[in-house]
Write an enzyme that holds these catalytic residues in place. Sequence first.
Site, PDB file in Angstrom:
ATOM      1  N   ILE A   1      -2.628  12.443   2.438  1.00 59.22           N
ATOM      2  CA  ILE A   1      -2.897  13.234   1.240  1.00 59.22           C
ATOM      3  C   ILE A   1      -2.920  12.271   0.060  1.00 59.22           C
ATOM      4  O   ILE A   1      -1.871  11.748  -0.340  1.00 59.22           O
ATOM      5  CB  ILE A   1      -1.822  14.323   1.049  1.00 59.22           C
ATOM      6  CG1 ILE A   1      -1.774  15.223   2.282  1.00 59.22           C
ATOM      7  CG2 ILE A   1      -2.119  15.128  -0.218  1.00 59.22           C
ATOM      8  CD1 ILE A   1      -0.564  16.138   2.333  1.00 59.22           C
ATOM      9  N   GLU A   2      -4.124  12.042  -0.452  1.00 58.16           N
ATOM     10  CA  GLU A   2      -4.268  11.084  -1.548  1.00 58.16           C
ATOM     11  C   GLU A   2      -4.107  11.782  -2.890  1.00 58.16           C
ATOM     12  O   GLU A   2      -4.055  13.007  -2.973  1.00 58.16           O
ATOM     13  CB  GLU A   2      -5.630  10.385  -1.439  1.00 58.16           C
ATOM     14  CG  GLU A   2      -5.747   9.549  -0.178  1.00 58.16           C
ATOM     15  CD  GLU A   2      -7.070   8.833  -0.035  1.00 58.16           C
ATOM     16  OE1 GLU A   2      -7.165   7.954   0.833  1.00 58.16           O
ATOM     17  OE2 GLU A   2      -8.025   9.173  -0.773  1.00 58.16           O
TER      18      GLU A   2
ATOM     19  N   GLU B   1       1.598   9.817   8.773  1.00 56.94           N
ATOM     20  CA  GLU B   1       2.822   9.664   9.563  1.00 56.94           C
ATOM     21  C   GLU B   1       4.032  10.189   8.795  1.00 56.94           C
ATOM     22  O   GLU B   1       4.898  10.866   9.348  1.00 56.94           O
ATOM     23  CB  GLU B   1       3.045   8.187   9.918  1.00 56.94           C
ATOM     24  CG  GLU B   1       1.935   7.564  10.747  1.00 56.94           C
ATOM     25  CD  GLU B   1       0.850   6.912   9.900  1.00 56.94           C
ATOM     26  OE1 GLU B   1       0.480   7.486   8.843  1.00 56.94           O
ATOM     27  OE2 GLU B   1       0.368   5.833  10.303  1.00 56.94           O
TER      28      GLU B   1
ATOM     29  N   CYS C   1       1.075   1.995   8.551  1.00 55.56           N
ATOM     30  CA  CYS C   1       1.239   0.942   7.545  1.00 55.56           C
ATOM     31  C   CYS C   1       2.698   0.485   7.527  1.00 55.56           C
ATOM     32  O   CYS C   1       3.572   1.090   8.159  1.00 55.56           O
ATOM     33  CB  CYS C   1       0.818   1.459   6.166  1.00 55.56           C
ATOM     34  SG  CYS C   1       2.037   2.554   5.395  1.00 55.56           S
TER      35      CYS C   1
ATOM     36  N   CYS D   1       5.276   3.168   6.501  1.00 58.13           N
ATOM     37  CA  CYS D   1       5.522   4.171   7.550  1.00 58.13           C
ATOM     38  C   CYS D   1       6.314   3.585   8.715  1.00 58.13           C
ATOM     39  O   CYS D   1       7.147   4.265   9.308  1.00 58.13           O
ATOM     40  CB  CYS D   1       4.204   4.749   8.037  1.00 58.13           C
ATOM     41  SG  CYS D   1       3.438   5.871   6.833  1.00 58.13           S
TER      42      CYS D   1
HETATM   43 ZN   LIG Z   1       1.714   4.694   6.002  1.00 62.18          ZN
END
Ligand SMILES: [Zn+2]
Length: 159
Positions: free
Chosen positions: A65-66, A77, A109, A112
């Site tokens: 969700i940007e 995640e 990433c 996460c």
């Molecule tokens: Zn991430």
Amino acid sequence: MTQVFINGATDAANVREHDSLDASIQELIRAAAEARNYAYCPYSNFAVGAAIRTSDGSIYTGCNIENGAYAASICAERTAAVKALSEGKRQFVACAVVAQQDNGFTTPCGVCRQFLAEFASNGRDIALYAAKPTNLPLRVLCTSVLQLLPNGFSFSSSK
Ligand SMILES: [Zn+2]
């Protein structure tokens, strides 16, 4: 054996055919792929879905969700993880991540990895499956959170 690109590294040993995986893993990957459809990513146009299975067998899903203020964005995640955690589920058994890149798999990433590793404590690792929504025959990178984040930060109080 075909060489497989994983974020710059080559590793064919951990890539398996989707159909050879346990039904419960296939179910988790399917849930992540469905969650990907809800991704809100108008800036990157890079949709990601994730699904986490907790020790009671439940599945919690999430998508990225940007936000126009980029730093406020959240990954798929962590979306899935906070949904589980906010309902009292802290024992994560497995996580699936689904995204589409032509070359290689999409793995969590760094943020996460650290976030998930918090719940891989006491020697319990979290299996991690990275897959694509398309590109048949579907192949899956089978790894784990602690393999992706060896020697991650951990807080130990000296109190
Ligand atoms: Zn991430």
